[in-house]
Design an enzyme around this catalytic site. Structure first.
Site, PDB file in Angstrom:
ATOM      1  N   SER A 274      -8.955 -23.977  -9.582  1.00 32.44           N
ATOM      2  CA  SER A 274      -8.875 -25.212 -10.170  1.00 32.44           C
ATOM      3  C   SER A 274      -9.790 -25.513 -11.361  1.00 32.44           C
ATOM      4  O   SER A 274      -9.711 -26.233 -12.156  1.00 32.44           O
ATOM      5  CB  SER A 274      -9.238 -26.417  -9.023  1.00 32.44           C
ATOM      6  OG  SER A 274     -10.407 -26.015  -8.590  1.00 32.44           O
ATOM      7  N   MET A 323      -6.419 -30.680 -14.177  1.00 30.84           N
ATOM      8  CA  MET A 323      -7.342 -30.587 -12.989  1.00 30.84           C
ATOM      9  C   MET A 323      -7.348 -31.923 -12.520  1.00 30.84           C
ATOM     10  O   MET A 323      -7.819 -32.901 -13.161  1.00 30.84           O
ATOM     11  CB  MET A 323      -8.756 -30.387 -13.814  1.00 30.84           C
ATOM     12  CG  MET A 323      -9.954 -29.987 -12.742  1.00 30.84           C
ATOM     13  SD  MET A 323     -11.143 -29.625 -13.563  1.00 30.84           S
ATOM     14  CE  MET A 323     -12.072 -28.767 -12.163  1.00 30.84           C
ATOM     15  N   CYS A 329      -3.772 -33.831  -5.076  1.00 28.67           N
ATOM     16  CA  CYS A 329      -5.162 -33.557  -5.646  1.00 28.67           C
ATOM     17  C   CYS A 329      -6.015 -34.728  -5.406  1.00 28.67           C
ATOM     18  O   CYS A 329      -5.771 -35.664  -5.749  1.00 28.67           O
ATOM     19  CB  CYS A 329      -5.314 -33.104  -7.182  1.00 28.67           C
ATOM     20  SG  CYS A 329      -4.071 -31.828  -7.622  1.00 28.67           S
ATOM     21  N   GLY A 363       0.980 -30.264 -12.985  1.00 31.24           N
ATOM     22  CA  GLY A 363       0.751 -31.210 -12.123  1.00 31.24           C
ATOM     23  C   GLY A 363       0.790 -32.709 -12.802  1.00 31.24           C
ATOM     24  O   GLY A 363       0.926 -32.729 -14.091  1.00 31.24           O
ATOM     25  N   GLY A 364       1.418 -33.599 -11.904  1.00 30.91           N
ATOM     26  CA  GLY A 364       1.621 -34.901 -12.472  1.00 30.91           C
ATOM     27  C   GLY A 364       2.601 -35.438 -12.769  1.00 30.91           C
ATOM     28  O   GLY A 364       3.141 -36.402 -13.306  1.00 30.91           O
ATOM     29  N   GLY A 385       4.826 -29.334  -8.364  1.00 34.75           N
ATOM     30  CA  GLY A 385       5.060 -29.161  -7.246  1.00 34.75           C
ATOM     31  C   GLY A 385       5.658 -29.946  -6.429  1.00 34.75           C
ATOM     32  O   GLY A 385       6.738 -29.697  -5.590  1.00 34.75           O
ATOM     33  N   GLY A 412      -1.297 -29.908  -0.453  1.00 36.98           N
ATOM     34  CA  GLY A 412      -2.318 -29.218  -1.462  1.00 36.98           C
ATOM     35  C   GLY A 412      -2.788 -28.019  -0.986  1.00 36.98           C
ATOM     36  O   GLY A 412      -3.008 -27.791   0.118  1.00 36.98           O
ATOM     37  N   ARG A 426      -9.223 -20.710  -4.028  1.00 37.94           N
ATOM     38  CA  ARG A 426      -8.924 -21.337  -4.986  1.00 37.94           C
ATOM     39  C   ARG A 426     -10.167 -22.691  -4.954  1.00 37.94           C
ATOM     40  O   ARG A 426     -10.381 -23.081  -6.223  1.00 37.94           O
ATOM     41  CB  ARG A 426      -7.519 -22.042  -5.079  1.00 37.94           C
ATOM     42  CG  ARG A 426      -7.098 -22.795  -6.165  1.00 37.94           C
ATOM     43  CD  ARG A 426      -5.670 -23.430  -6.174  1.00 37.94           C
ATOM     44  NE  ARG A 426      -5.604 -24.632  -6.900  1.00 37.94           N
ATOM     45  CZ  ARG A 426      -5.141 -24.575  -8.111  1.00 37.94           C
ATOM     46  NH1 ARG A 426      -4.527 -23.609  -8.825  1.00 37.94           N
ATOM     47  NH2 ARG A 426      -4.800 -25.826  -8.698  1.00 37.94           N
ATOM     48  N   GLY A 499       8.840 -50.188 -16.557  1.00 38.27           N
ATOM     49  CA  GLY A 499       9.402 -49.850 -15.239  1.00 38.27           C
ATOM     50  C   GLY A 499      10.541 -50.783 -14.950  1.00 38.27           C
ATOM     51  O   GLY A 499      10.732 -51.706 -15.649  1.00 38.27           O
TER      52      GLY A 499
HETATM   53  P1  XMP Z   1       2.372 -31.978  -8.556  1.00 38.35           P
HETATM   54  O1  XMP Z   1       1.857 -33.419  -9.208  1.00 38.35           O
HETATM   55  O2  XMP Z   1       3.440 -31.443  -9.398  1.00 38.35           O
HETATM   56  O3  XMP Z   1       1.161 -31.104  -8.747  1.00 38.35           O
HETATM   57  O4  XMP Z   1       2.582 -32.194  -6.984  1.00 38.35           O
HETATM   58  C1  XMP Z   1       1.057 -29.687  -8.473  1.00 38.35           C
HETATM   59  C2  XMP Z   1      -0.212 -28.927  -8.739  1.00 38.35           C
HETATM   60  O5  XMP Z   1      -1.323 -29.535  -8.155  1.00 38.35           O
HETATM   61  C3  XMP Z   1      -2.212 -28.437  -8.163  1.00 38.35           C
HETATM   62  N1  XMP Z   1      -2.747 -28.410  -6.505  1.00 38.35           N
HETATM   63  C4  XMP Z   1      -4.038 -29.003  -6.374  1.00 38.35           C
HETATM   64  N2  XMP Z   1      -5.062 -29.588  -6.684  1.00 38.35           N
HETATM   65  N3  XMP Z   1      -6.036 -29.814  -4.946  1.00 38.35           N
HETATM   66  C5  XMP Z   1      -5.901 -30.101  -6.224  1.00 38.35           C
HETATM   67  O6  XMP Z   1      -7.039 -30.687  -6.723  1.00 38.35           O
HETATM   68  C6  XMP Z   1      -5.145 -29.200  -3.917  1.00 38.35           C
HETATM   69  O7  XMP Z   1      -5.264 -29.092  -2.900  1.00 38.35           O
HETATM   70  C7  XMP Z   1      -4.147 -28.614  -4.861  1.00 38.35           C
HETATM   71  N4  XMP Z   1      -2.718 -27.943  -4.477  1.00 38.35           N
HETATM   72  C8  XMP Z   1      -2.144 -27.653  -5.492  1.00 38.35           C
HETATM   73  C9  XMP Z   1      -1.801 -27.181  -8.521  1.00 38.35           C
HETATM   74  O8  XMP Z   1      -2.330 -27.063  -9.976  1.00 38.35           O
HETATM   75  C10 XMP Z   1      -0.218 -27.361  -8.393  1.00 38.35           C
HETATM   76  O9  XMP Z   1       0.553 -26.732  -9.473  1.00 38.35           O
END
Ligand code: XMP
Length: 511
Positions: A274, A323, A329, A363-364, A385, A412, A426, A499
């Site tokens: 992370s 991040m 997250c 992410g996001g 994810g 996560g 991680r 929206g």
């Molecule tokens: P999305 O939004 O696509 O994000 O579901 C997936 C990404 O989230 C990260 N990831 C984490 N970040 N705690 C965090 O702060 C976690 O437990 C965790 N697990 C995954 C990772 O970068 C992934 O690709």
């Protein structure tokens, strides 16, 4: 009218995708003229700019293969033993790129005898005397140069003689006389070849003539009804095999893991952290570049240009950016560090572009608009994810909630649940005893197959690109750099207006 990225992202605020909106440009080309081809790393290009997260509820063998078949790529998680992860790479590599079918042909060398074929058939439970299609390669294995093919018709007329000692090289139809399929050919072209050649099976070969697999008329016939999505954009490597990625850590024993994965032919690894700007990651990048020069290394995660510069400086082939922006997250809440994802992507991409290193916006991503925004802000690909959790290809079984919704687990990798299984490297320091969760565990709805999701996203992104007037990712990056891509931030009310609103009821079907 509107503002440049530089103006928006240097005012002291941190923004995410929903905070900003692009201005439309002038349309002088069709949406299907938009080319989404992009770089994942310095050495790997994708035809669809989307990859799946290395999480144990998102990417196992099936997801990694499905993502590569659709032109993206999947990163297999490492919340498992070395052997389990290596086995997942092996399994994913078995899929034949141009048709998506996992069929392993019988492969022998030219010196092997018909007697040996009989023995192999017995081992496979096939009745003696009934020859399967045997492929002959230089090495006697899949991946060797294709020399020929032996079918029943090549051996029928030998009946009565003592055939056990006859070598395959004497009876095979030689490679030059065979109809073959190239690993990068699309399904339509393969179907046409099967139709015109009237053959039941065609060998699939890579660029250098290496045998990748076999396409089967029967399997393809079934598949027509199961998977109507057109293919032909699969992500394949030089040998014509699907490109597969893996996550690894930065500890000493991760070197053993790396070696096992390289043996299985892994194409890219992600150093999974992370906070990637660490001495551990810098050492690991140097080690990999020296020990496995052909392996692509993606470093991260980073959110600032200073972090990015350090990892690029020691040889990272790609950067993973984000991040605390992921749906599961809690890093920003727990550790008080992170950055709004749009701002993070803008600044890291600006720095990375100066060094020719592609950025993965990780992410996001909640909708296709977020993918378009990430790419237009400088990323070359996005990593998802939650978007792919809950699909048929994600690991785990569907469960039914009390109110009748089909769901799958999504967690996560920093959640207590996942860390219990071993993913603590991680999110924990080298010698931490107390486990602090940086993620949550829950469920997401059934989303069907990624074979349907990815073409939908790709088409939606093409339409976004057409709207602001970029024909490809490179052009969008150019427009961001020269200031011709204009944008604004949105107030809370503007976001609400953007929206769906003021409806009594509605259905939200996406395609
Ligand atoms: P999305 O939004 O696509 O994000 O579901 C997936 C990404 O989230 C990260 N990831 C984490 N970040 N705690 C965090 O702060 C976690 O437990 C965790 N697990 C995954 C990772 O970068 C992934 O690709």
């Amino acid at each position: 009218d509107g503002f440049t990225g530089l103006t928006i992202f240097t005012k002291g605020y941190t923004y995410t995708y929903d905070d900003i909106i692009f201005h439309p440009g002038h349309i002088d080309f069709a949406a299907h003229d938009v080319n989404l081809k992009t770089q994942l790393t310095k050495g790997i290009s994708l035809s669809v700019p989307v990859v799946s997260s290395p999480m144990d509820t998102v990417t196992g063998a099936e997801m990694a293969a499905a993502m590569a078949l659709q032109g993206g790529m999947g990163f297999i998680h490492y919340n498992c033993t070395v052997e389990e992860q290596a086995a997942m790479v092996r399994q994913a590599k078995r899929y034949v790129p141009c048709t998506g079918s996992a069929f392993e042909p019988l492969v022998l060398s030219a010196d092997a005898t018909l007697g040996q074929v009989e023995d192999e058939c017995e081992g496979l439970g096939l009745s003696a005397g009934k020859y399967p299609t045997v492929l002959v390669t230089e090495t006697g294995e899949l991946g060797g140069k294709l020399l020929g093919l032996v079918t029943t018709s090549d051996v029928d007329m030998l009946a009565g003689k003592s055939t056990a000692e006859v070598k395959l090289g004497e009876v095979m139809t030689k490679a030059g006389d065979l109809v073959t399929v190239s690993a990068t050919e699309g399904e339509e072209a393969v179907r046409a070849k099967l139709a015109s050649s009237k053959k039941g099976r065609l060998p699939v070969v890579g660029e250098d003539g290496a045998l990748v697999g076999v396409v089967e008329r029967g399997l393809l016939k079934d598949q027509l009804f199961k998977y109507p999505t057109p293919m032909g954009t699969a992500t394949v490597n030089k040998e014509g095999k699907l490109c597969i990625g893996c996550a690894v850590g930065t500890r000493e024993n991760d070197k053993v893991r790396l070696e096992a994965l390289v043996k299985e032919g892994v194409d890219a690894v992600i150093l999974d952290s992370s906070q990637g700007d660490s001495v551990y990651q810098m050492e690991m990048i140097k080690y990999i570049k020296k020990s496995f020069p052909d392996l692509q290394v993606i470093a991260g995660n980073v959110v600032t240009s200073r972090q990015a510069e350090r990892l690029i400086g020691v040889g990272a082939d790609g950067l993973r950016v984000g991040m605390g922006s992921g749906s599961i997250c809690t890093t920003q809440e727990v550790c008080a560090v992170g950055r709004g994802q749009a701002t993070a992507v803008y600044h890291t991409s600006k720095l990375a572009a100066e060094h020719g290193v592609p950025v993965i916006a990780d992410g996001g991503i909640q909708n296709s608009g977020h993918i378009t925004k990430a790419l237009a802000l400088g990323a070359s690909t996005v990593m998802c994810g939650s978007m792919f959790a809950g699909t048929a290809e994600a690991p785990g079984r569907y469960m039914m909630t009390e109110d009748g919704v089909r769901v799958k687990l999504y967690r996560g990798m920093g959640s207590l649940d996942a860390m219990k299984k071993g993913s603590s490297t991680r999110y924990l320091g080298e010698s931490q005893r107390i486990q602090i969760a940086q993620g949550v565990s829950g469920t997401v709805k059934d989303k069907g197959s990624v074979r349907n999701l990815i073409p939908f996203f790709a088409q939606a992104v093409k339409q976004g690109f057409q709207d602001f007037g970029a024909k490809d990712v490179k052009m969008a990056h150019g427009m961001l750099g020269d200031g011709s891509l204009r944008m604004e931030t949105r107030s809370g009310a503007a976001q609400h207006e953007g929206g769906i609103h003021d409806m009594h009821s509605y259905t939200k079907k996406r395609w």
